[in-house]
Design a protein around this motif. Structure first.
Motif, short mmCIF file in Angstrom:
data_model
loop_
_atom_site.label_atom_id
_atom_site.label_comp_id
_atom_site.label_asym_id
_atom_site.label_seq_id
_atom_site.Cartn_x
_atom_site.Cartn_y
_atom_site.Cartn_z
N UNK A 288 75.01 69.74 37.02
CA UNK A 288 74.77 68.31 36.88
C UNK A 288 73.36 68.11 36.33
N UNK A 289 73.23 67.31 35.28
CA UNK A 289 71.92 67.00 34.71
C UNK A 289 71.68 65.51 34.87
N UNK A 290 70.69 65.18 35.69
CA UNK A 290 70.36 63.79 35.98
C UNK A 290 69.78 63.11 34.75
N UNK A 291 69.77 61.79 34.77
CA UNK A 291 69.27 60.99 33.63
C UNK A 291 67.85 61.39 33.23
N UNK A 292 67.05 61.89 34.18
CA UNK A 292 65.66 62.24 33.89
C UNK A 292 65.48 63.72 33.54
N UNK A 293 66.60 64.44 33.40
CA UNK A 293 66.51 65.85 33.02
C UNK A 293 66.53 66.82 34.17
N UNK A 295 68.05 69.15 36.84
CA UNK A 295 69.31 69.87 36.97
C UNK A 295 69.58 70.16 38.44
N UNK A 296 70.84 70.02 38.85
CA UNK A 296 71.22 70.18 40.25
C UNK A 296 72.67 70.64 40.33
N UNK A 297 73.11 71.08 41.52
CA UNK A 297 74.52 71.46 41.65
C UNK A 297 75.48 70.29 41.43
N UNK A 298 75.07 69.07 41.84
CA UNK A 298 75.93 67.90 41.72
C UNK A 298 75.07 66.66 41.92
N UNK A 318 67.78 67.18 49.18
CA UNK A 318 67.65 67.12 47.73
C UNK A 318 67.49 68.54 47.21
N UNK A 319 68.39 68.94 46.32
CA UNK A 319 68.39 70.32 45.80
C UNK A 319 68.34 70.27 44.28
N UNK A 320 67.25 70.79 43.72
CA UNK A 320 67.07 70.80 42.26
C UNK A 320 66.86 72.23 41.77
N UNK A 321 67.42 72.53 40.61
CA UNK A 321 67.16 73.82 39.97
C UNK A 321 65.87 73.78 39.16
N UNK A 322 65.48 72.59 38.73
CA UNK A 322 64.33 72.41 37.84
C UNK A 322 64.64 71.30 36.86
N UNK A 323 63.94 71.27 35.75
CA UNK A 323 64.13 70.22 34.75
C UNK A 323 64.30 70.81 33.36
N UNK A 324 65.19 70.21 32.57
CA UNK A 324 65.39 70.67 31.19
C UNK A 324 64.19 70.33 30.33
N UNK A 325 63.27 69.54 30.85
CA UNK A 325 62.03 69.27 30.12
C UNK A 325 61.11 70.48 30.13
N UNK A 326 61.30 71.34 31.12
CA UNK A 326 60.40 72.49 31.28
C UNK A 326 61.10 73.83 31.07
N UNK A 327 62.40 73.89 31.33
CA UNK A 327 63.16 75.13 31.17
C UNK A 327 64.49 74.82 30.49
N UNK A 328 65.01 75.78 29.73
CA UNK A 328 66.30 75.52 29.11
C UNK A 328 67.43 75.77 30.12
N UNK A 329 68.65 75.42 29.73
CA UNK A 329 69.77 75.51 30.66
C UNK A 329 69.99 76.93 31.17
N UNK A 331 67.81 79.30 31.53
CA UNK A 331 66.76 79.63 32.50
C UNK A 331 67.03 78.95 33.83
N UNK A 332 67.46 77.70 33.79
CA UNK A 332 67.78 76.98 35.03
C UNK A 332 68.97 77.63 35.74
#
Length: 395
Positions: A288-293, A295-298, A318-329, A331-332
């Motif tokens: 799941x990629x949130x509107x702000x970039x 990334x999360x499981x859901x 709240x569980x996040x893998x990171x952000x597509x602004x800083x890492x590509x998919x 890498x996440x």
């Protein structure tokens, strides 16, 4: 939204087949969502929250307070989509839905066209208010594969009581117009009907409405996502089967029987929990990629907060893998947190399948049910948050 639409069946394992024959299958995603691991595209689903903003004020929506604080008015920026585009050729399906209304995203049609051009199945869940004739034609030209409309009332009074700010006749006209534009069965048209005390008596009426509008499928859903007081107490499920849940199940069964007679497909969530090895989102091959970039499981784990699980107040992490602004998919996908969720769910599925096969071989029909329940009890614990998520219990 529960990701149960726009999926294609895959070959089952022996244990999955046995689970289905016992009417105690692992998950709907195991049946219809996971495809052959040998397929070229490793990611089954990329859920892209094109908009967290919404134009309605629905009584059951858990997200209004979060959306009011969202950056960029809750709209995904071109920068975020640009970061996702290079990976579309590795994705089988892109769902442009999140916590808001996708049709508020000005670039939505362009993004659908780009995902379609990359060979992805595409779809969205909308409240239908902005689905004008012109917008429908644009979506069809872009190559959209499915459109699901949230309609929780079969007449104007009920619908507008729940979907505050909408217009029943306008939404019906929009859906009917899209159905009439289709050449064949694409895009597939669906209605999501969230069942609550005030509208559950209309389950048969919504089937008749779907037939009049030219809809292909009706999904009967529970009000299962809760944040603080939003949605609290609206769900119809209970911890144990009782007279009320049996009556509700019979009512839905009658609506589904009517739908079959009218040539309409249906899905329905149960009224009592049954723990699954993995939920419909299935983080083993989705993100799941949130509107702000982010990334999360859901979406549930992307937006934590106070919630209610089977009537008990708890806090959703709240569980996040990171952000597509800083890492590509990619890498996440290989972050420690993402690997934990993927591997834990894989171990649950493998544990269940292995224990089912061990227990079922040579047993009587009566004992098979007993061994299935024992096999479920032996599964590893779910990852953080999932143990208090209705989705993991098929609700």
């Amino acid at each position: 939204m529960k990701e149960t639409i726009g999926r294609k069946k895959r070959g089952w394992s022996i244990a999955e087949w046995l689970r289905s024959k016992l009417a105690l299958q692992g998950t709907r995603s195991t049946q219809a969502g996971k495809s052959d691991p040998g397929q070229a595209r490793p990611w089954r689903l990329l859920q892209v929250e094109s908009a967290f903003a919404c134009n309605l004020r629905c009584v059951m929506c858990p997200w209004p307070e979060y959306a009011r604080r969202a950056e960029n008015r809750g709209l995904m920026s071109p920068e975020i989509w640009k970061a996702l585009k290079p990976f579309l050729h590795q994705v089988r399906s892109v769902d442009f839905t999140g916590g808001g209304e996708p049709l508020l995203q000005p670039l939505l049609v362009q993004w659908i066209s780009e995902a379609h051009g990359a060979g992805c199945e595409t779809g969205l869940l909308s409240n239908g208010f902005l689905l004008s004739e012109a917008k429908s034609r644009e979506l069809m030209r872009a190559g959209i594969d499915w459109v699901c409309i949230s309609m929780d009332g079969a007449d104007r009074q009920m619908y507008e009581q729940l979907r505050i700010g909408s217009d029943f006749e306008r939404v019906c006209r929009n859906v009917s117009d899209l159905a009439g534009m289709r050449s064949g069965s694409i895009p597939k048209l669906m209605i999501n009907f969230v069942m609550m005390n005030m509208n559950v008596h209309q389950v048969e009426q919504i089937v008749r409405l779907a037939s009049r509008l030219g809809v292909d499928q009706v999904n009967f859903k529970q009000c299962d996502v809760i944040r603080a007081g939003r949605g609290k107490g609206l769900g119809l499920f209970d911890r144990e089967e009782n007279r009320s849940t049996r009556g509700l199940a019979q009512r839905v069964a009658a609506a589904r029987k009517l739908a079959r007679k009218m040539g309409i497909d249906t899905t329905a969530t149960p009224f009592t929990p049954e723990e699954q090895p993995v939920c419909d989102q299935d983080p083993r091959d989705s993100m799941f990629v949130r509107y702000d970039g982010t990334a999360a499981p859901c979406i549930n784990l992307a937006v934590g907060g106070p919630t209610t699980f089977l009537g008990e107040d708890v806090r959703f992490p709240q569980v996040h893998y990171g952000s597509v602004r800083e890492q590509n998919l990619q890498e996440l996908w290989n972050t420690e947190t993402c690997r934990l969720y993927r591997e834990r769910f894989e171990s649950r599925v493998q544990s269940l399948d292995g224990n089912i096969l061990e227990g079922l071989i040579g047993q009587s029909s009566f004992d098979r049910l007993k061994y299935l329940q024992k096999a479920k009890m032996k599964m590893p614990a779910p990852p953080a948050g999932c143990e208090v998520c209705h989705y993991l219990y098929d609700l």
